[in-house]
Motif scaffolding. Structure first.
Motif: not given
Length: 659
Positions: A150-157, A302-307, A309-317, A319-323
């Motif tokens: 999860g930490l690595l995914a957050l760093v990647v996004v 949405l970003r504030g909620f996902l990050l 609440s610890g929902e890595w999958k939603g936050f990563v998705l 970020g990946i879609v938008e960026q």
């Protein structure tokens, strides 16, 4: 095709010819003439008898040829700029990111190790207590592989967002003409204040969601998130409608896009684009950026909620879609057609697609169930930030015990609106310093002065702000949770890390950029070299690079560290929920610091560097005020917590004595 480069020294220029302000013998730019067979030939300099500058009338800068530039940065400029960028990236990025990740992982492993040692002491297992530190940390990582991923995914996004921001800043400065780049700067300067006025709710919603999560009041998150989504869409639409009306008000839009038009009206420069053409090319970009706001505001909630609440999958998705869409648009479309229209389409499609995608995902995941949804803290809980010196970690699934005063921090609608207005006053005050400075430079000093500021603004994401973006987001989200949980020692240590990170960026930026300030200025502003192709355009060239008896200030790229500091400290005050102080400090700095400074810069000194300093001096003052206030808040919170514990201990002692 000739690839010869204009040589330095007397052989490469006529006697007495000056390339730019100061003592210079090397040509910063090489000029070309387009040939009938599609090749190009190097053009030699001539002396302009009026100014003494080097002028290149043989360069083909007036005619439009596909994929042809009449001038380019010289080899020594490109080499020096590449060296500066490499040093800056190494010092400010690699070291800082490696330090932060190491600190996070080490803190988590240390907590697990200490807990294991306490267990070993109770069992009397001395052999296990003497186990190798490296082996224990490896075991810790194996046990927490989900957290590591999860930490690595957050760093990647976050790295992807940083890469897109840096790429956009670099390519818009490199690919857009001087008039188009000035139009981009001007439109963003008046769009951002309008956005800040209507964005006030989203800033408060993002923090309040995480206060509710940190306070254990998950049932409050659903209405907060709903208000953030619906309110963001509504306010964004109203703001976009206002900007649309301005676009079809000719007098207003002409001045907003090209404030330098009156100053440079008497110049006879055929290289410069007509004002009407510049305005028409900027209108689609303005409309697309404005109607992007409803989606941007929804994505913030949405970003504030996902990050939070610890929902890595939603936050990563998200970020990946938008960026990802932005990155594809830049590489596949903007590089081949560098225009404001394409740039506006890329940002609009990216934000809109991300919003639709995430709302669909939330719907599928039954967000309305189980407190604040299927994406709840669940097994991982709110995003943890390990503390090397450590308090005990909350057990998975264990409810957070929250004192009465923390429950009062949960957001209600009236509080959100009031605190959002405080945030709006702060953001608007800071942004207006920048906006007024840009328009003052353009309307009083002309196109060249405005392009200098445009160049400096484009350097911020490349040499400073990108390194603090991820930490600022984490500080705003996690700081609110720490305060709600009354983990003030963690908040203080996180604050110290933020200040140190900002200091590393400031020092690293100054060390790596200051020795290369000349080559960086030539590299970043190389599109302005075309104004040396004819004598009628030399006043614009002089206003950017100097020469001909005029002087132009050294670049101020290292001043980007001011903004890095204020972003970090601003996140700390958001986490402290100190809304009223932020608004008061911003208004005072704008009134007492900025207004006198900009008047002196434009009416007395009349130099671009003075305007630039006036724009960012309030930011430096606000940073100092925020740092003092956060330090004061932390001391007060820790003191109150100690007093409560002491009072509770005294009450227990009195009860035992009575018994």
């Amino acid at each position: 095709m000739s690839h010869a480069v204009l040589s330095a020294g007397a052989a490469g220029r006529p006697a007495g010819c000056q390339y730019y302000a100061g003592e210079n013998t090397q040509a910063p730019f090489t000029f070309y003439r387009h040939l009938a067979n599609g090749s190009k030939a190097v053009v030699q300099a001539e002396v302009d008898n009026t100014s003494g500058l080097c002028v290149f009338p043989g360069a083909t800068c007036k005619e439009e040829h596909y994929d042809f530039r009449c001038c380019d940065a010289s080899t020594w400029v490109k080499d020096g700029s590449g060296t500066a960028r490499g040093l800056n990236s190494t010092v400010c990025n690699v070291f800082m990111q490696a330090l932060i990740i190491s600190w996070v992982l080490y803190g988590r492993c240390r907590r697990k190790r200490q807990a294991q040692e306490e267990h070993d002491d109770e069992q009397g297992d001395e052999d296990e207590g003497k186990a190798c530190l490296l082996r224990r940390c490896a075991t810790c990582v194996q046990r927490n592989w989900k957290f590591v991923l999860g930490l690595l995914a957050l760093v990647v996004v976050i790295a992807l967002e940083v890469a897109v921001a840096v790429l956009l800043a670099s390519l818009t400065q490199e690919k857009l003409s001087v008039t188009s780049r000035n139009a981009l700067l001007a439109t963003d300067s008046f769009l951002v204040p309008v956005r800040e006025i209507f964005q006030f709710l989203e800033d408060a919603v993002t923090v309040k969601i995480n206060v509710a999560i940190g306070a254990g009041r998950t049932q409050e998150v659903k209405p907060i998130l709903s208000m953030g989504i619906s309110g963001g869409a509504a306010l964004g639409s109203v703001a976009a409608a206002i900007v649309t009306g301005i676009c079809y008000w000719p007098a207003a839009i002409d001045w907003l896009v090209a404030p330098y038009s009156l100053v440079d009206a008497e110049l006879h420069c055929s290289v410069s684009h007509a004002i009407s053409d510049v305005v028409e090319s900027a209108k689609p970009y303005i409309l697309l950026r404005a109607w992007q706001w409803p989606f941007v505001f929804v994505n913030m909630a949405l970003r504030g909620f996902l990050l939070g609440s610890g929902e890595w999958k939603g936050f990563v998705l998200l970020g990946i879609v938008e960026q990802g869409i932005a990155l594809i648009g830049i590489t596949c479309f903007f590089l081949h057609d560098p225009s404001l229209l394409v740039l506006g389409m890329i940002t609009f499609i990216g934000s809109a697609t991300a919003t639709v995608f995430m709302l669909g995902m939330l719907r599928i995941s039954s967000i309305n169930q189980n407190g604040h949804g299927a994406w709840s803290p669940g097994e991982d809980g709110p995003v943890p930030v390990p503390d090397p010196d450590t308090e005990e970690e909350l057990q998975d699934g264990e409810p957070v015990q929250v004192p009465a005063h923390a429950e009062s921090e949960v957001m209600y609608k009236d509080h959100a609106i009031r605190e959002g207005l405080y945030a709006m006053v702060l953001d608007l005050s800071v942004q207006m310093c920048r906006t007024i400075g840009i328009y003052a430079a353009g309307s009083r000093m002309g196109m060249g002065a405005m392009y200098q500021i445009s160049t400096l603004e484009s350097s911020f994401p490349q040499f400073g702000l990108q390194y603090i973006a991820g930490l600022t987001l984490a500080f705003r989200i996690l700081g609110a949770q720490f305060v709600a949980q009354r983990q003030y020692l963690r908040f203080r240590r996180f604050f110290v890390v933020m200040v140190l990170a900002g200091g590393c960026i400031a020092v690293g930026g100054a060390i790596t950029l200051l020795p290369y300030r000349d080559v960086l200025s030539f590299d970043l502003a190389q599109n302005a070299c075309e104004f040396a192709s004819e004598p009628g355009c030399l006043p614009i060239y002089v206003s950017i690079f100097g020469g001909g008896g005029s002087s132009v200030d050294d670049t101020a790229l290292q001043n980007a560290s001011f903004s890095a500091f204020v972003q970090a400290l601003l996140a700390g005050l958001y986490a402290c929920l100190d809304w009223s102080f932020m608004a008061k400090a911003a208004v005072i700095c704008f009134t007492v610091v900025f207004i006198p400074s900009i008047l002196v810069a434009t009416l007395v000194i009349k130099r671009v560097t003075a305007v630039f300093v006036a724009m960012y001096l309030p930011v430096l003052v606000i940073s100092a005020a925020f740092a003092w206030r956060i330090h004061h808040n932390i001391r007060r919170m820790i003191r109150e917590l100690n007093d409560e514990e002491q009072s509770s201990s005294d009450d227990e002692g009195s009860s035992e004595s009575s018994a």
